[in-house]
Structures are given as structure tokens and as C-alpha cells.
Write a protein that holds these residues in place. Structure first.
Motif, PDB file in Angstrom:
ATOM      1  N   ASN A 163      -8.766  -8.430   8.192  1.00 43.71           N
ATOM      2  CA  ASN A 163      -8.313  -7.328   9.045  1.00 43.71           C
ATOM      3  C   ASN A 163      -9.254  -6.124   9.046  1.00 43.71           C
ATOM      4  OD1 ASN A 163      -7.736  -5.881   6.677  1.00 43.71           O
ATOM      5  ND2 ASN A 163      -5.562  -6.433   6.704  1.00 43.71           N
TER       6      ASN A 163
ATOM      7  N   HIS B 259     -10.528  -4.416   6.239  1.00 48.77           N
ATOM      8  CA  HIS B 259     -10.359  -3.489   5.129  1.00 48.77           C
ATOM      9  C   HIS B 259     -11.269  -3.943   4.002  1.00 48.77           C
ATOM     10  CE1 HIS B 259      -8.178  -0.556   3.004  1.00 48.77           C
ATOM     11  NE2 HIS B 259      -7.098  -0.619   3.753  1.00 48.77           N
TER      12      HIS B 259
ATOM     13  N   SER C 118       0.823  -1.203   0.000  1.00 49.62           N
ATOM     14  CA  SER C 118       0.000   0.000   0.000  1.00 49.62           C
ATOM     15  C   SER C 118       0.864   1.264   0.000  1.00 49.62           C
ATOM     16  CB  SER C 118      -0.871  -0.072   1.252  1.00 49.62           C
ATOM     17  OG  SER C 118      -1.818   0.912   1.236  1.00 49.62           O
TER      18      SER C 118
ATOM     19  N   GLU D 218       5.774  -3.992   6.590  1.00 47.54           N
ATOM     20  CA  GLU D 218       6.758  -4.089   7.677  1.00 47.54           C
ATOM     21  C   GLU D 218       7.833  -5.062   7.249  1.00 47.54           C
ATOM     22  OE1 GLU D 218       5.385  -4.980  11.808  1.00 47.54           O
ATOM     23  OE2 GLU D 218       3.406  -4.790  10.887  1.00 47.54           O
TER      24      GLU D 218
ATOM     25  N   LYS E 251       0.670   7.049   0.111  1.00 45.74           N
ATOM     26  CA  LYS E 251      -0.172   6.277  -0.804  1.00 45.74           C
ATOM     27  C   LYS E 251      -0.682   7.225  -1.887  1.00 45.74           C
ATOM     28  CE  LYS E 251      -2.467   3.679   2.988  1.00 45.74           C
ATOM     29  NZ  LYS E 251      -3.687   3.070   3.489  1.00 45.74           N
TER      30      LYS E 251
ATOM     31  N   ASP F 105      -9.092   3.274   7.696  1.00 43.36           N
ATOM     32  CA  ASP F 105      -9.557   2.512   6.534  1.00 43.36           C
ATOM     33  C   ASP F 105      -9.852   1.054   6.899  1.00 43.36           C
ATOM     34  OD1 ASP F 105      -6.950   1.669   6.714  1.00 43.36           O
ATOM     35  OD2 ASP F 105      -6.352   2.314   4.712  1.00 43.36           O
TER      36      ASP F 105
ATOM     37  N   GLU G 182     -11.008  -7.855   3.660  1.00 41.41           N
ATOM     38  CA  GLU G 182      -9.923  -8.638   4.240  1.00 41.41           C
ATOM     39  C   GLU G 182     -10.324  -8.903   5.688  1.00 41.41           C
ATOM     40  OE1 GLU G 182      -5.863  -7.454   2.250  1.00 41.41           O
ATOM     41  OE2 GLU G 182      -6.778  -5.677   3.088  1.00 41.41           O
TER      42      GLU G 182
ATOM     43  N   THR H 253      -3.171 -10.583  -0.760  1.00 42.25           N
ATOM     44  CA  THR H 253      -3.431  -9.529   0.221  1.00 42.25           C
ATOM     45  C   THR H 253      -3.218  -8.145  -0.388  1.00 42.25           C
ATOM     46  OG1 THR H 253      -2.649 -10.989   1.944  1.00 42.25           O
ATOM     47  CG2 THR H 253      -2.617  -8.645   2.466  1.00 42.25           C
ATOM     48  N   GLY H 254      -4.026  -7.204   0.038  1.00 44.01           N
ATOM     49  CA  GLY H 254      -3.872  -5.818  -0.441  1.00 44.01           C
ATOM     50  C   GLY H 254      -5.123  -5.379  -1.165  1.00 44.01           C
ATOM     51  N   VAL H 255      -5.684  -4.266  -0.723  1.00 43.75           N
ATOM     52  CA  VAL H 255      -6.950  -3.827  -1.326  1.00 43.75           C
ATOM     53  C   VAL H 255      -6.838  -3.585  -2.820  1.00 43.75           C
ATOM     54  CG1 VAL H 255      -8.224  -2.924   0.620  1.00 43.75           C
ATOM     55  CG2 VAL H 255      -6.481  -1.519  -0.430  1.00 43.75           C
TER      56      VAL H 255
ATOM     57  N   SER I 262       5.420  -9.494   4.467  1.00 43.82           N
ATOM     58  CA  SER I 262       4.582  -8.315   4.676  1.00 43.82           C
ATOM     59  C   SER I 262       4.927  -7.258   3.635  1.00 43.82           C
ATOM     60  CB  SER I 262       4.826  -7.763   6.081  1.00 43.82           C
ATOM     61  OG  SER I 262       4.412  -6.420   6.145  1.00 43.82           O
TER      62      SER I 262
ATOM     63  N   ASP J 183      -8.548   1.683  12.535  1.00 46.95           N
ATOM     64  CA  ASP J 183      -7.074   1.717  12.566  1.00 46.95           C
ATOM     65  C   ASP J 183      -6.602   3.166  12.438  1.00 46.95           C
ATOM     66  OD1 ASP J 183      -7.482   2.156   9.866  1.00 46.95           O
ATOM     67  OD2 ASP J 183      -5.780   0.948   9.232  1.00 46.95           O
TER      68      ASP J 183
ATOM     69  N   ARG K 211       6.408   2.690   2.874  1.00 42.66           N
ATOM     70  CA  ARG K 211       6.355   2.835   4.335  1.00 42.66           C
ATOM     71  C   ARG K 211       7.740   2.628   4.909  1.00 42.66           C
ATOM     72  NH1 ARG K 211       0.841   0.317   6.281  1.00 42.66           N
ATOM     73  NH2 ARG K 211      -0.415   1.449   4.767  1.00 42.66           N
TER      74      ARG K 211
ATOM     75  N   SER L  33      -0.762   4.272   8.316  1.00 44.68           N
ATOM     76  CA  SER L  33      -1.930   3.477   8.673  1.00 44.68           C
ATOM     77  C   SER L  33      -1.792   2.756  10.020  1.00 44.68           C
ATOM     78  CB  SER L  33      -2.191   2.490   7.539  1.00 44.68           C
ATOM     79  OG  SER L  33      -3.429   1.884   7.704  1.00 44.68           O
ATOM     80  N   HIS L  34      -1.749   1.405   9.983  1.00 40.03           N
ATOM     81  CA  HIS L  34      -1.734   0.652  11.232  1.00 40.03           C
ATOM     82  C   HIS L  34      -0.340   0.554  11.847  1.00 40.03           C
ATOM     83  CE1 HIS L  34      -0.327  -2.508   8.476  1.00 40.03           C
ATOM     84  NE2 HIS L  34       0.237  -3.027   9.535  1.00 40.03           N
TER      85      HIS L  34
HETATM   86  C1  G16 Z   1      -2.344  -2.354   3.987  1.00 40.13           C
HETATM   87  C2  G16 Z   1      -3.248  -2.647   2.833  1.00 40.13           C
HETATM   88  C3  G16 Z   1      -4.191  -3.771   3.208  1.00 40.13           C
HETATM   89  C4  G16 Z   1      -3.399  -4.992   3.635  1.00 40.13           C
HETATM   90  C5  G16 Z   1      -2.356  -4.635   4.661  1.00 40.13           C
HETATM   91  C6  G16 Z   1      -1.444  -5.812   4.795  1.00 40.13           C
HETATM   92  O1  G16 Z   1      -3.133  -2.001   5.104  1.00 40.13           O
HETATM   93  O2  G16 Z   1      -3.962  -1.473   2.516  1.00 40.13           O
HETATM   94  O3  G16 Z   1      -4.982  -4.075   2.107  1.00 40.13           O
HETATM   95  O4  G16 Z   1      -4.234  -5.949   4.177  1.00 40.13           O
HETATM   96  O5  G16 Z   1      -1.602  -3.507   4.254  1.00 40.13           O
HETATM   97  O6  G16 Z   1      -0.284  -5.490   5.430  1.00 40.13           O
HETATM   98  P1  G16 Z   1       0.960  -6.477   5.345  1.00 40.13           P
HETATM   99  O7  G16 Z   1       1.357  -6.559   3.896  1.00 40.13           O
HETATM  100  O8  G16 Z   1       1.952  -5.839   6.229  1.00 40.13           O
HETATM  101  O9  G16 Z   1       0.475  -7.777   5.885  1.00 40.13           O
HETATM  102  P2  G16 Z   1      -3.031  -0.591   5.852  1.00 40.13           P
HETATM  103  O10 G16 Z   1      -4.270  -0.514   6.700  1.00 40.13           O
HETATM  104  O11 G16 Z   1      -1.777  -0.665   6.651  1.00 40.13           O
HETATM  105  O12 G16 Z   1      -2.985   0.431   4.769  1.00 40.13           O
END
Ligand code: G16
Length: 562
Positions: free
Chosen positions: A391, A393, A30, A525, A78, A290, A389, A370-372, A522, A286, A33, A68-69
Motif C-alpha cells: 500500500n 507505507h 496504528s 476499519e 497515534k 505516510d 507494504e 500488516t502494520g508498520v 482490518s 494518502d 480510529r 490517515s487513509h
Molecule cells: C495503517 C498502518 C499500515 C497498515 C494499514 C492497514 O495505515 O499504519 O501499516 O498497512 O493501517 O490497515 P488495515 O489494518 O485497515 O488493513 P494508515 O496509513 O491508515 O496509518
């Protein structure tokens, strides 16, 4: 001549933002980061990219500064494309290339090549507009300034600072601006509150049950969502919202022991919640609002919760939409019948019990990585595409074609069958299409839709949670030397590299009944994520631990799992 001028402006401004040494940045799940202290040059460069994207698409583009989180010391950026969704994946390699360009000369050369290849009107022949916003992170202000400078380095590009917003608010504004619709923050609140009001007015009187407490308590993750929810709630009727962890001075740290990511992964109460909240309906946002999950505090003496995650929000939405479509279409003459294509999109993280439940409802369920950005693209293939998802989202997408058909059907019914159940179903679906954010997953609009549906069903949170029983699951993260060494396939359910790791995971899975496990790097992270599901919590925990040990063995420096 103009091109020469453009080149020298770029060179001069880029030299003020040298890239960090020895760091390789990647666009990720996303956007970019990282620790905020190393991001100025990346954000400046993404400012340039956004201006080029606006020139190329001849549309307004959005830039959101948020991590974000992630923890408060991180930040990120983004990009919102003209339709309000994530930036097209076709430009991600260019984003990676410019973020990692070694110096100003290298950067300008990459830009010149790209502009030629993409045929972008460059050098002031056309104007560009970028809406900029940030979350509440302390590093946001300086990074927003870096983004502005990147945008100004492209002749003809204008940055409009929208201030502090949730990520979905900015995406919504970009979409509205490009559709020529009202697009201010005030318009956002008006659209959400009026469509929510419309749904509440359509709640059948017999469903106005005492089972649905009018009070909702929301954990704002100490981020921007709490503050915006306070604003939104002033316009809501029929719902009482208490916001905790709203991010006010002294209330706590962003995402630390609070927020949707914490609640969903740890499955315990967030800070500020406890015995007084026993049994009541609670929700958690979060850091940039979102994501949304619900929960119920289970007992007066413990921190445990009954988690109602993104999968259950999806199930509630799917059930409601399916019911409204059934009411709407059941009396239609066969020759007029429009077969609405309704689809559901999940990821490998979706609890197996949720997928079974959705299939039992007769719905088409598809998986994406994974990933919107992936889920959204898939959901857009349907008349109504619901994606979530686990989580929290997600959103519901309505195709333009379906919305036109629905408007027409509602108009017909208004003249022939006004006030009928059928017309009410049409009105409900129209209200949902206006309430739920069409650009991206939005905790605030999702929350209002959940609340309206619970009222419609006459359901308490407990009744909702009982839709199906989650299979016990566990998520862990493993720090490794190089997360890019993991390559997955089949929507992240199979590890292709390193060789042998999937076989090791398979051997572990085979030890437990009804078990499933996968790993993935991830995108936000520097860790490998491990997911395990089994018939008991002990089995899920033990499977996750053994898979994590294999990850460590294949890739790690013998480190901790959390
Ligand atoms: C972002 C994406 C989400 C995804 C998440 C996964 O969330 O927008 O679609 O589920 O990353 O994170 P990772 O790849 O670390 O598992 P957000 O809310 O941090 O923007």
C-alpha cells in the motif's frame, strides 16, 4: 500529598470526558480510529498515556491526531515513541484498558496501578513533554484540545502544539528532539531538499537522459501532504512538481476518490486526473502523507492505470542500494571488508512477483504481519533494512553502526581517492540515510528518493514498472458482525479461527493455477479484508469473490463485498 493532588486533578478532568456508551475501542494496526464524534474521551485518555510514556522514558513523545487513509468523518490518534517509531507494543494493553475504562474512578484506578507497576515518577517529581499535531480533518482541532487536557491532567507534563503536520513530519521531529538535533518544520524541509540536491549532483552525466521527464504530477488526497509538498518544492532544484487534489477549499473531499489507498486498491485514476495526464509520471499520497504509490494513466479513453505500488518502490530502492554497496565494497581489501547486512521486509500483501524478483536479486526477504510497527521492528535488525507494504507505507533504516562505518569510509576515500566511483557511492548512501525518514514511512521523503533514483538510472516510469510483471490481484472487504472472531497465524497467511474457514479457502485456491489468498481483520476499519492473487485478473477476481462468500457464510450478516 502530591499523589493525592494528582489523583484529584485526574478525577476532575476525566469526568469532563465521559466515554461513549456501548463501544469497545481497540489500539489496532496504528492507534485508535473511529468516527470522530465518539473520540474525545479516547483522545483525552491517550493524552494522559503520552504524558506517562514521556515520564517513563524521560524523553519527548509525539501525539498525532489523524485517521490517515480513512474517510473524512473518522479520526484517530497515534503515539510516537522517543526514537520516532510507533509506541512500544508492550503498552498497547494499557492503552486498550484506559480507552475502555467505564468512568473516571475506574480510569484513575487503572492509571495508579500501572504507574506503580511500571515505576513511573508520578505527581510532579519530573517533567514530561509531548509534541502534538493533527492532519486537516475538521474534527482535528477539538480533538487536539482534548489531548491537551489529557496531558495537562498529569502534573509536570507540557503539551507543545505543532499545528497541522503530516504524520511522518511529527515522528521525524520527535526523533530529532530526542537526539538533540534540529527539529523544526523548516529543518525538515532543509534536510530533505539538501540531501535530495546531493543525490541529484551525483547523477552521472551520461544518465541525464530525456527519458526522465523533470515533471511529476502528485495527487495530494485532498489532505495535509499536498500543502506540505507545495512548501517543500520551493526548495527543490531539478524537479518540477504539480500538485493536484491539494486540499484547497472546493477542490474535493479528503480521501474520497483520491489518494494512495484509493489508487492502490481500485487501480483507477484519482479524481482530477484524466486524458491530459496520459503517459506522464504521477504519484499519490494518502490523507496524512505516510503512504506513496506511483501510477501512469494508460490510455486517453479510460480511467485505467499502470500502478507502481509499494512493492515496486521497494524493488527500486533495493536495486539502487545493492548497486551502491557493490561499487563501494568491490575494491576493498579483503581484510578490511565489512559484510553489510542488507534485508528486505514485506507483508503477505506483497505481490508474489515482487518477492520472486527480490529473491532473484539475492536479497534476504522476510515477512511480518500488516502494520508498520511490525515491519519497522524487523527492518531495524539489519545494517540497512528496507521495508514496504504494497500500500505504499515504508522506508529504509540505516543502523547507527553502519552510518558510523560509512562516514569513516567516506572520510578515508576523501583523502585517498576523492571523486572516485567508490567515494561517490559512499556519498550517495550517506545522502539516502539523511533523505529517507528514519522514524517512519514518509511519502514526501520517499518521493524524493524515487525521483533521484529514476534520474540516476535514466529510467522513465514505464521502464521502472517493467522491472517485473505483477501477478493479477484483487482486494475486497467484507462487513461482518464481529471482526475479532478472525484469528490468523503465520504472518496472517493462515486463518486459525473460525475453525473450518481456512479449509474452505484452501479448496478455492486449489481451483486456480498460481493462486494465493488470505483474509485478515482490518486494524483500522470494521471489516475483514480479503486478498487474492492468480495468473489472470478473472481468476483473481473470482477467487476473491468466493473467499469473501465464505467469510460471509462463517461470520457475516450476508452483506456486500466492495
Ligand atoms: C495503517 C498502518 C499500515 C497498515 C494499514 C492497514 O495505515 O499504519 O501499516 O498497512 O493501517 O490497515 P488495515 O489494518 O485497515 O488493513 P494508515 O496509513 O491508515 O496509518
Amino acid at each position: 500529598m502530591e499523589e493525592e493532588k494528582q489523583r484529584s486533578i485526574l478525577l476532575e478532568s476525566a469526568s469532563r470526558f465521559p466515554p461513549p456508551q456501548g463501544v469497545k475501542l481497540s489500539y489496532g494496526t496504528s492507534g485508535f480510529r473511529a468516527d470522530a464524534s465518539i473520540l474525545a474521551s479516547t483522545v483525552f485518555r491517550v493524552g494522559i498515556l503520552a504524558a506517562l510514556r514521556s515520564l517513563k522514558t524521560r524523553s519527548v513523545i509525539g501525539l498525532m491526531i489523524t485517521a490517515s487513509h480513512n474517510r473524512v468523518s473518522d479520526n484517530g490518534i497515534k503515539i510516537a515513541d522517543p526514537h520516532g517509531g510507533m509506541m512500544t507494543q508492550e503498552w498497547e494493553p494499557f492503552a486498550d484498558a484506559i480507552a475502555n475504562a467505564s468512568d473516571a474512578e475506574d480510569l484513575v484506578q487503572l492509571i495508579s496501578q500501572f504507574v506503580k507497576k511500571e515505576n513511573i515518577p508520578f505527581g510532579g517529581v519530573q517533567s514530561a513533554e509531548i509534541l502534538l499535531a493533527r492532519d486537516t480533518r475538521p474534527s482535528g482541532e477539538a480533538l487536539l484540545e482534548a489531548a491537551k487536557q489529557g496531558i495537562s491532567a498529569i502534573i509536570g507534563a507540557i503539551a507543545v502544539n505543532m499545528g497541522i503536520l503530516t504524520t511522518p513530519q511529527l515522528h521525524w521531529m520527535v526523533r530529532c528532539r530526542n537526539k538533540g538535533m534540529k527539529a523544526s518544520e523548516c529543518d525538515y524541509y532543509t534536510q530533505l531538499s539538501s540531501s535530495f540536491g546531493c543525490l541529484m549532483d551525483l547523477v552521472p552525466t551520461e544518465m541525464m537522459s530525456d527519458a526522465v521527464d523533470v515533471k511529476l504530477t502528485v495527487d495530494g488526497a485532498n489532505g495535509v501532504g499536498g500543502e506540505k509538498l507545495e512548501e517543500l518544492k520551493k526548495q527543490l532544484k531539478g524537479l518540477v512538481i504539480e500538485v493536484k487534489n491539494s486540499g484547497k477549499e472546493g477542490e474535493g473531499i479528503l480521501n474520497e476518490g483520491v489518494g494512495a489507498d484509493f489508487v492502490q486498491k481500485e487501480k483507477v485514476v484519482p479524481c482530477g486526473f484524466g486524458s491530459n495526464d496520459d503517459g506522464i509520471r504521477c504519484a499519490s499520497l494518502d490523507g496524512d502523507a505516510d503512504r506513496l504509490v506511483y501510477f501512469r494513466v494508460l490510455s486517453r479513453n479510460s480511467s485505467s492505470i499502470d500502478l507502481v505500488d509499494g512493492d515496486k518502490i521497494l524493488s527500486l530502492f533495493a536495486l539502487f542500494i545493492k548497486e551502491q554497496l557493490f561499487i563501494l565494497c568491490k575494491e576493498e581489501k579483503e581484510e578490511n571488508a565489512y559484510l553489510v547486512k542488507l534485508g528486505v521486509v514485506q507483508t503477505a500483501y506483497a505481490n508474489g512477483a515482487s518477492t520472486d524478483y527480490l529473491k532473484q536479486l539475492g536479497l534476504e526477504v522476510v515477512l511480518t504481519p500488516t502494520g508498520v510497527k511490525y515491519l519497522h521492528e524487523k527492518a531495524a535488525e539489519y545494517d540497512i533494512g528496507i521495508y514496504f507494504e504494497a500500500n505504499g507505507h515504508g522506508t529504509i533504516l540505516f543502523s547507527e553502526h553502519f552510518c558510523c562505518w560509512l562516514e569513516g569510509r567516506n572520510n578515508d576515500l576523501a583523502s585517498t581517492d576523492e571523486g572516485s566511483e567508490c567515494q561517490k557511492a559512499a556519498l550517495r548512501l550517506l545522502a539516502v540515510s539523511k533523505l529517507i525518514n528514519q522514524a517512519v514511512g514518509d511519502a514526501l521523503s520517499g518521493l524524493l528518493l524515487v525521483e533521484a533514483i529514476l534520474q540516476y538510472m535514466g529510467w522513465s516510469i514505464q521502464r521502472w514498472s517493467e522491472l517485473y510483471k505483477d501477478l493479477p490481484s484483487r482486494q475486497l472487504k467484507v462487513k461482518v458482525a464481529d471482526r475479532t472472531a478472525v484469528i490468523t497465524a503465520n504472518e496472517e497467511t493462515v486463518v486459525v479461527k473460525p475453525l473450518g474457514l481456512q479449509e474452505a479457502i484452501n479448496t478455492e485456491i486449489a481451483k486456480y493455477p498460481q493462486a494465493r489468498s488470505f483474509i485478515r481483520p482490518s486494524g483500522t476499519e470494521d471489516v475483514i479484508r480479503v486478498y487474492a492473487e492468480a495468473s489472470t485478473q478473472e481468476a483473481a477476481d473470482s477467487l476473491a469473490q468466493s473467499v469473501a462468500r465464505h467469510v460471509d457464510h462463517f461470520l457475516g450478516f450476508g452483506s456486500s463485498h466492495k
